[in-house]
Design a protein around this motif. Structure first.
Motif, PDB file in Angstrom:
ATOM      1  N   VAL A  12     -75.390  28.499  -3.078  1.00 20.95           N
ATOM      2  CA  VAL A  12     -76.134  28.481  -1.820  1.00 20.95           C
ATOM      3  C   VAL A  12     -77.188  29.584  -1.875  1.00 20.95           C
ATOM      4  CG1 VAL A  12     -76.041  28.732   0.688  1.00 20.95           C
ATOM      5  CG2 VAL A  12     -74.128  27.655  -0.528  1.00 20.95           C
ATOM      6  N   ASP A  54     -74.909  23.573  -0.539  1.00 17.57           N
ATOM      7  CA  ASP A  54     -73.954  23.113   0.462  1.00 17.57           C
ATOM      8  C   ASP A  54     -73.252  24.276   1.134  1.00 17.57           C
ATOM      9  OD1 ASP A  54     -74.414  20.404   0.243  1.00 17.57           O
ATOM     10  OD2 ASP A  54     -73.005  20.182  -1.430  1.00 17.57           O
ATOM     11  N   THR A  56     -70.533  25.359   3.783  1.00 16.41           N
ATOM     12  CA  THR A  56     -69.371  24.847   4.511  1.00 16.41           C
ATOM     13  C   THR A  56     -69.278  25.611   5.818  1.00 16.41           C
ATOM     14  OG1 THR A  56     -68.239  24.373   2.446  1.00 16.41           O
ATOM     15  CG2 THR A  56     -66.887  24.449   4.427  1.00 16.41           C
ATOM     16  N   CYS A  69     -69.858  29.713   1.347  1.00 17.29           N
ATOM     17  CA  CYS A  69     -69.924  28.906   0.130  1.00 17.29           C
ATOM     18  C   CYS A  69     -68.506  28.523  -0.257  1.00 17.29           C
ATOM     19  CB  CYS A  69     -70.601  29.690  -0.987  1.00 17.29           C
ATOM     20  SG  CYS A  69     -70.491  28.833  -2.589  1.00 17.29           S
TER      21      CYS A  69
END
Ligand code: ZN
Ligand code: ZN
Length: 134
Positions: A12, A54, A56, A69
């Protein structure tokens, strides 16, 4: 001004194009649990940050979620659904040019450390501290 940052493993990353708030330490129990200590966060207008990879999101309360992450576990963002997104300052690539400006939720801090600087300290939330712009 443009600054970059990201998680420990690099999955990320983000880029900020706009002013960052001075860094505020939050000593609340949620920040302590999720980070392992207190957090230190800056903040940016949502329109001034671009995030790659991505993230989370964990819904940590009715009004906020925390972004991390899932590969390396780095805590990156606190999202209180306002106009700004908080960024945990340690995830910025240095030098940041930022300075610490205060402490919030001091009443909830851990008992194993003291806050030893002379910066403003609030027992709970302090909008004056958290909305400052640098
Ligand atoms: Zn990572
Ligand atoms: Zn907190």
């Amino acid at each position: 001004m443009s600054k970059s940052g990201g998680c420990l493993c690099g999955a990320v990353t983000y880029r900020v194009n706009g002013p960052l708030r001075p860094v505020i330490a939050c000593h609340c129990a949620q920040c302590r649990k999720s980070s392992g200590h207190h957090v230190a966060a800056t903040s940016v207008a949502r329109s001034d940050i671009g995030i790659s990879g991505d993230v989370t999101w964990y819904q940590s309360s009715d009004t906020a979620r925390r972004g991390f992450c899932s590969a390396c576990g780095s805590n990156l963002f606190w999202d209180g659904a306002g106009a700004n997104l908080s960024i945990f300052a340690g995830t910025l690539d240095g030098p940041t040019g930022l300075t610490m400006a205060g402490h919030i939720y001091c009443a909830d801090k851990g008992d194993y450390y003291e806050i030893v600087d002379d910066l403003p300290k609030a027992d709970g939330y302090d909008p004056d501290l958290t909305t400052m712009v640098q």
